[in-house]
Write an enzyme that holds these catalytic residues in place. Sequence first.
Site, PDB file in Angstrom:
ATOM      1  N   ASP A   1       0.888  -1.307   0.173  1.00 39.03           N
ATOM      2  CA  ASP A   1      -0.051  -0.027  -0.054  1.00 39.03           C
ATOM      3  C   ASP A   1       0.868   1.249  -0.041  1.00 39.03           C
ATOM      4  O   ASP A   1       1.948   1.178   0.267  1.00 39.03           O
ATOM      5  CB  ASP A   1      -0.836  -0.176   1.119  1.00 39.03           C
ATOM      6  N   HIS A  54       3.550  -2.076   3.497  1.00 34.70           N
ATOM      7  CA  HIS A  54       3.583  -0.931   2.805  1.00 34.70           C
ATOM      8  C   HIS A  54       5.027  -0.811   2.036  1.00 34.70           C
ATOM      9  O   HIS A  54       6.225  -1.185   2.568  1.00 34.70           O
ATOM     10  CB  HIS A  54       3.471   0.306   3.789  1.00 34.70           C
TER      11      HIS A  54
END
Length: 576
Positions: free
Chosen positions: A38, A181
């Site tokens: 992400d 992430h």
Amino acid sequence: MFRRCFAVLLVFIILFSALPVQAFAASGNTKLIALTFDDGPCKDTERLLKALRDRNVKVTFFMLGTRAYNYPEIVKKAYEDGHQIANHSNGHPMLTKLKDEQIKDQISYAENHLSNAVGGPLNCVFRPPYGDVNQRVLDLVGVPAILWSVDSNDWRWTNDALKTTNQIVSRAFDGAIILVHDIHTWSVTGAISAIDKLKAQGYEFVTVSELFRRRGAALYGYNTYRSCKPTGTQLPAISAPAVSMSVSGNTSYINIFADEGTEIRYTLDGSVPNPSSPVYTGPVAFDGSVSVCAVAGYDMNGSRSPLTKKAFTAEPKEAKPVISVKDGHVNISGSGKIHISTDGSDPLSGNTIYSGPFGVAKGTDIKAAVEAHSENIHYSDTAALCYSDNGNIFSDVFTADWFYKYMDYAYSENLLSGVSETEMNPEGTLTRGMIAAILYRMAGRPQISAQDAAETVFPDVYAGKYYETAAKWAKINKIASGYQDGTFKPNNPISRQQLAAMLYNYERNWLHQEPSVPENTVIPYNDALKVENYAVNAVRWAVSAGLLSDYKTAVLDPGKPASRAMTAAMLYHFNH
Ligand code: NI
């Protein structure tokens, strides 16, 4: 006998010892995982992409529109590597706190940035920032919302890659969607080593869309998803397309085969197909050398095969024969056996061989091609000429064309000239200057007085241009008065309604015959209302006088340029 039985037994042993591997894949025992990254892309995403490429691992990137805008090359690379590109909003707000319009903008802006980076429209699943979602957001976005079942919590373990690795490996399960992430260096490092550990445990890494497809499960809009545990169904991965070449007649083709139900996209320059690349629908003819890159997929974004890259060189062809016609006699030069036809058919489909000059009647199409005379040389392309009814020679106007008679007439009467010695370019357009010159020739090049010539001035009609006198004559005789700003716009293509109006004015103001239009004449095109006021009467007249009788289409497109073929037809009907 014994030996033979033994041989058969041996074959059975080999066959069955190979079977368990097959059965393993088919019985649903392959463990699948969807790793998702992400908040990127960022510079470090490149390091991640390289590690994924080295390990042949596919993942899903939930990207931010603003970051995609800053790193379009990385988005493109991720797509080309076969990863799924997904939408994580434009600027990472809490969507439930926004107004409807703002939510839609957050999604569509991001989608535009991602699509622009990749080079064509993408279908993106989405993930709401912070997992913050409610029914209103789902209804507004309309595509599947992908949440997660394992949170690596990587953002907490600053500079501690090992903790990220352990969190992923200890919580992983078959069908998990894992959140990481790619904007933290330790997260990228930790995720790469988690991949190695989980691969050693037999996990296969797939995109989110593939995780669901491989298990026979669908993703629906307006719904949220966190995992896809084994369903009992296990579909295989998508096979790379098979690319081959074939030769038929005088043409080489690229053929591509792929799993049933998939769409195939390809390029011929070796670049990775993007969502704007052509879809394969059948053999693709090619010349010279090409580098094919093909991919098959159920969705080109995230649910597609590995790439197939292969280079091909078309079979060499014989040189095209050269046909010439003089005084009704045909001469053909070429190297080898020359097949000919004089009835419009493919010369290679018949058995007529050229043996020397021959006579031909007017109104004949002559075609010729050279046959292969060694194994690797293939038929030449077909050369074709038309020896017209009026004795003209065309290479792009043939007897079967609807405009044949009109082009032949217009050329013979010196109304239309060719674009080369034999080419008429029937689909080409004509300019206003050219039409003025044509009507002027049709009128017999009348003299205009020096005083008229001096008084009739267009700022865009320069002295010495071939249409200078014609444009002045057209204005003096109210055939084409030019534009309100005083210009003639000689280089603008002539529109269909302008052509009708000029012929109408020619009839009325030059020939001094009042054009008659029966009262019940209607313009028989669906877009009759698009004809501008100044031209309505002229178009009605053109219809009733049969000028448009060959133009049997649903729409007239009155503002579009008239083709050279259409112009020839209108001139023919006007003068007959
Ligand atoms: Ni986020």
